[in-house]
Enzyme design. Sequence first.
Site, short mmCIF file in Angstrom:
data_model
loop_
_atom_site.label_atom_id
_atom_site.label_comp_id
_atom_site.label_asym_id
_atom_site.label_seq_id
_atom_site.Cartn_x
_atom_site.Cartn_y
_atom_site.Cartn_z
N GLU A 148 39.63 88.28 57.34
CA GLU A 148 39.16 88.79 58.23
C GLU A 148 40.75 88.20 58.94
O GLU A 148 40.72 87.08 59.50
CB GLU A 148 39.09 88.73 59.33
N ARG A 190 27.35 79.06 52.99
CA ARG A 190 29.24 78.37 54.08
C ARG A 190 28.68 77.04 53.80
O ARG A 190 27.18 76.41 53.95
CB ARG A 190 29.17 79.21 54.80
N LYS A 196 35.66 80.78 63.46
CA LYS A 196 36.90 81.18 64.93
C LYS A 196 37.46 81.19 65.70
O LYS A 196 38.27 80.79 66.41
CB LYS A 196 37.50 81.94 63.40
#
Length: 563
Positions: A42, A270, A280
């Site tokens: 994204e 992850r 983020k």
Amino acid sequence: MNNNTEPAGEAYKALHFIEEIIEKDLAEGKNQSRVHTRFPPEPNGYLHIGHAKSICLNFGLAERYNGLCNLRFDDTNPEKEEQEYVDSIMEDVSWLGFRWEGEPRYASDYFDQLYAWSEMLILRGKAYVDDQSQEVISEQRGTPTRPGTESPFRSRSVEENLDLFRRMRAGEFPNGARVLRAKVDMASPNMHMRDPILYRILHSEHHRTGDKWCIYPMYDWAHGQSDYLEGITHSICTLEFEIHRPLYDWFLDQIVEPGAYRPRQIEFARLNVSYTVMSKRKLLQLVQEGIVNGWDDPRMPTISGLRRRGYTPESLRRFADLVGVAKRDNVIEVDLLEYAIREDLNKRATRVMAVLDPLKVVITNYPEDRTEEMETVNNPEDEAAGQRLIPFSREIWIEREDFMEEPPSKFFRLAPGREVRLKSAYIIRCDEVVKDGQGHITELRCSYDPDTRSGSGTDRKVKGTIHWVSASHAIDAEVRIYDRLFMDADPDGHKDKEFKDFLNPESLRVIPHAKLEPGLSLVNHGERYQFIRLGYFCADKDSTPGKPVFNRTVTLKETWKKA
Ligand code: ATP
Ligand code: MG
């Protein structure tokens, strides 16, 4: 590594579970035995080391199985997305050494198709417009143990739904007035199946589609369909999406014929790294609040920060490899990342001499007007790197900590009356210590032994060797020494404190006037060196001709204490 089964001449490594899945799919001829992956960021921030893991995995699998890997921007959230992030993501993926298939793709390329499929769902009675607010909708969703409540708008007619949805698109309603929802199952034990939202109204300019749309698809509705439109075979994502997989499949069921090509979602754990935050949102906070100097601050776990710090693409790929692919969440020690870069730079970094905390040494028996060119090897690990000459003269700088006035017996560096070898030069002896009025040492007066020149075949040995630079030839450099940005191994893992409570106030120490050998006056930014005995350093983009700025990438050995 499993050495027992290692085939001759070939490094053998057991397959990880995703490779096993792919090999099985290939063997069964699924999707015409194609492998096509994608990396779907994204564009709402810069990529970090966790993304690097995902990039290496997706592009790496495509390489391994002669497949393709797309770069796709998941740009369904116009409020947080920017072209700057798109550009930085392309730069980072390329820098890591990967080539995406064709042009970069964008979920926004598929907005028309997604819209058409949404009308199709409405026509089949599988989607409806809900006039309730998102708050009410999430309240009605229930809990994992309590079923949800059906919306009063769930039984709207197809005609009314179609009309309202078209008017949503036409911009007749304000933000939040209505949403389009899939009609799945409000009693499903999986909360994501309880009539998930497909579209929301957002009168927001999109960085690519401008003001064409005022309704935007939700991630879940866009993602799997984008995979499908691109012919993706293996849609690899992180574990938090495991619970979304039934929805991913339900959406595909609506548009894919049974038995035809369809993408498959596979989840892996992850990457988490100790002493680091990786969200983020938090990284953005560090940037916006000026806690670090931008996304590429060398203390950041971003790919651009690591690059500026001096990490090589090879070291990050090696790190991703060492980490492996796990099915369960875990935390990787930051030491492994440092191991990967040390191992790489040890092979390729030129060894140079730099003095960070200079102490003047005057060699009293060396002629004042003389300079000798001393030969030194560029890299003992790499014969092809050759030799170079460095100037030696009567006044030199040494590291202040390489001298002790009253040394313990195990101190093998310089001390009054003791000898030490100057790397690639002579053995010197300290004869006199000069101090200022406050008792601070300002200079050492030493004598050299002319018969001990390096490379002259001398066999006289002393216990210690130290680095130095000729004072009259040295150049000044700014050197930035980094420490961990956080003092806690898990800055996110505390109930009563937030990650910023663990910031290390000494994460950056600037040395304004380090002394470097003269060959370094014209470095290009990005060049990497080993400063002998001090660590690996990388020339920063702030360097100017004659005044380099160096970032310390990493120390030579693991020096940080384990928590
Ligand atoms: P964040 O949670 O930091 O905002 P994200 O997962 O939302 O990150 P995306 O841009 O959606 O960020 O991520 C792109 C891809 O990278 C996704 O497939 C995601 O699963 C993967 N990814 C993100 N973070 C990690 C990580 N720490 N380890 C491995 N893969 C990751
Ligand atoms: Mg995401």
